[in-house]
Enzyme design. Structure first.
Site, PDB file in Angstrom:
ATOM      1  N   PHE A  70       6.463   0.294  -0.663  1.00 12.94           N
ATOM      2  CA  PHE A  70       7.077  -0.525   0.388  1.00 12.94           C
ATOM      3  C   PHE A  70       7.676   0.374   1.455  1.00 12.94           C
ATOM      4  O   PHE A  70       7.633   0.065   2.645  1.00 12.94           O
ATOM      5  CB  PHE A  70       8.137  -1.452  -0.210  1.00 12.94           C
ATOM      6  CG  PHE A  70       8.407  -2.654   0.643  1.00 12.94           C
ATOM      7  CD1 PHE A  70       7.595  -3.778   0.570  1.00 12.94           C
ATOM      8  CD2 PHE A  70       9.468  -2.672   1.532  1.00 12.94           C
ATOM      9  CE1 PHE A  70       7.830  -4.897   1.374  1.00 12.94           C
ATOM     10  CE2 PHE A  70       9.720  -3.782   2.330  1.00 12.94           C
ATOM     11  CZ  PHE A  70       8.896  -4.893   2.259  1.00 12.94           C
ATOM     12  N   GLU A  71       8.247   1.506   1.045  1.00 16.71           N
ATOM     13  CA  GLU A  71       8.794   2.489   1.978  1.00 16.71           C
ATOM     14  C   GLU A  71       8.587   3.896   1.423  1.00 16.71           C
ATOM     15  O   GLU A  71       8.489   4.085   0.209  1.00 16.71           O
ATOM     16  CB  GLU A  71      10.293   2.250   2.217  1.00 16.71           C
ATOM     17  CG  GLU A  71      10.602   0.990   2.994  1.00 16.71           C
ATOM     18  CD  GLU A  71      11.995   0.460   2.754  1.00 16.71           C
ATOM     19  OE1 GLU A  71      12.453  -0.364   3.562  1.00 16.71           O
ATOM     20  OE2 GLU A  71      12.619   0.856   1.745  1.00 16.71           O
ATOM     21  N   SER A  72       8.551   4.871   2.314  1.00 18.40           N
ATOM     22  CA  SER A  72       8.566   6.285   1.960  1.00 18.40           C
ATOM     23  C   SER A  72       9.645   6.953   2.798  1.00 18.40           C
ATOM     24  O   SER A  72       9.933   6.526   3.922  1.00 18.40           O
ATOM     25  CB  SER A  72       7.209   6.950   2.236  1.00 18.40           C
ATOM     26  OG  SER A  72       6.203   6.422   1.403  1.00 18.40           O
TER      27      SER A  72
END
Length: 365
Positions: A43-45
């Site tokens: 979903f995020e990095s």
């Protein structure tokens, strides 16, 4: 290039909210960071860059990307990033980290919990309440009816770095909700960037990216806004821990412990100090109201020294001009009795993986 895979807000590996942490990303451009994020499909990095002299590894600049672009602020990426920094650079059992994101500079305290296990405290800063939009038409964005709104709570835009429309629902509305149209336009018209659906009675939330394609497992920044919102409307007490759930509908149930408490000013992390051995096991919900339940962060990465991620604060101007919301991470190790030597128990986890090696990712040119 090496990266660490971390699962945040869970007591089990391969559950909770996954995250890729790149601890040495100075050589990457923003375009490359975006391409890597889309390739990994977390979903995020989060990508960490030097912020000051190399002799000061406890300060870093963080760039957070989701699948559509760079974010000014995010909760669980900073919690996971601090855990990785502790694993790589932490000498003491308790450390403090300063992470600079576009929206603000935040402080995270991490405490080593065991091999690859960490607890984190994230200071989200003061929350801003930006208005109460007309509820007409908002429910249709999520395939709901006006009667699905909680009649005792208003829709409200709240920000601790990202502007969330907190939409209070009731009954089985949370289970039936889905994104019916792209949200960017409707949210922009009311001054919001994202939406967080909140069942205040059940203390459970849902959040999707704005095209509705992906549902977030656990949203740290959204949880901070939800905690400030609940405190503002009297649904949680000042300094009272609340366990906010999310991710049930994704098959990755997660739990976020949040606290909104009045303060005379923005809380500051205590300096690093060695942890003393604790006589009590830690983990599940404490048996008394003074204890806390925390999230656990797990992941795979290079062989790391024992350690872990931290909790966070959120300010509400309505209450003494500041308040805090705390996100904590505890490993599930049986019932917690109140320790007479608190605060000595660090929390959370970042496992190192069975092979003791870090993951690699090919960087697009």
């Amino acid at each position: 290039m090496h990266y660490h895979h971390v699962d945040v807000f869970t007591g089990h590996p391969y559950s909770g909210n996954s995250l890729a942490v790149f601890p040495e990303a100075d050589a990457l451009t923003g375009r490359q960071m975006q391409a890597v994020t889309r390739e990994l499909r977390h979903f995020e990095s989060v990508f960490l860059l030097r912020d000051g002299a190399p002799a000061h590894p406890r300060r870093a600049r963080a760039r957070v990307f989701d699948l559509t672009g760079e974010l000014d602020f995010a909760g669980h990426p900073l919690i996971g990033a601090a855990a990785v920094l502790h694993a790589l650079h932490g000498a003491a059992d308790r450390e403090a980290w300063t992470l600079r994101v576009p929206a603000r500079t935040v402080e995270v305290i991490t405490e080593r919990r065991g091999p690859g296990r960490y607890a984190s405290l994230l200071d989200q800063g003061a929350a801003a309440f930006l208005g109460r939009p007309d509820p007409h038409g908002l429910t249709a964005l999520f395939a709901l009816e006006p009667g699905d709104l909680d009649p005792g709570l208003p829709p409200e835009v709240v920000s601790t770095g990202l502007r969330y429309l907190v939409l209070p629902v009731r009954g089985d509305a949370l289970a039936r909700a889905r994104v019916t149209v792209p949200l960017d336009g409707p949210l922009a018209r009311i001054g919001a960037q994202f939406a967080y659906l909140l069942d205040a009675a059940a203390l459970e939330g849902r959040h999707w990216n704005n095209d509705g394609v992906l549902e977030d497992v656990a949203t740290g920044s959204g949880a901070g806004c939800a905690a400030a919102y609940l405190r503002r409307h009297g649904r949680i007490g000042a300094g009272e821990p609340a366990l906010l759930r999310q991710g049930r509908f994704t098959g990755r149930p997660s739990e976020m412990s949040v606290i909104a408490a009045p303060t005379t000013g923005r809380p500051r992390p205590r300096p690093s100090r060695p942890s003393r051995p604790c006589r009590w096991p830690t983990g599940r919900k404490p048996s008394d109201r003074t204890g806390r339940r925390v999230h656990e962060a797990r992941g795979q990465g290079p062989a790391a020294r024992p350690g872990g991620p931290a909790p966070g604060h959120i300010g509400t101007p309505e209450f003494a001009n500041s308040a805090r919301t705390r996100h904590q991470l505890f490993p599930p190790r049986g019932p917690l009795k109140r320790c007479p030597r608190q605060p000595c128990c660090p929390t959370g986890e970042l496992p190192t993986g069975s092979d003791g090696t870090s993951h690699r990712v090919a960087v697009p040119s």
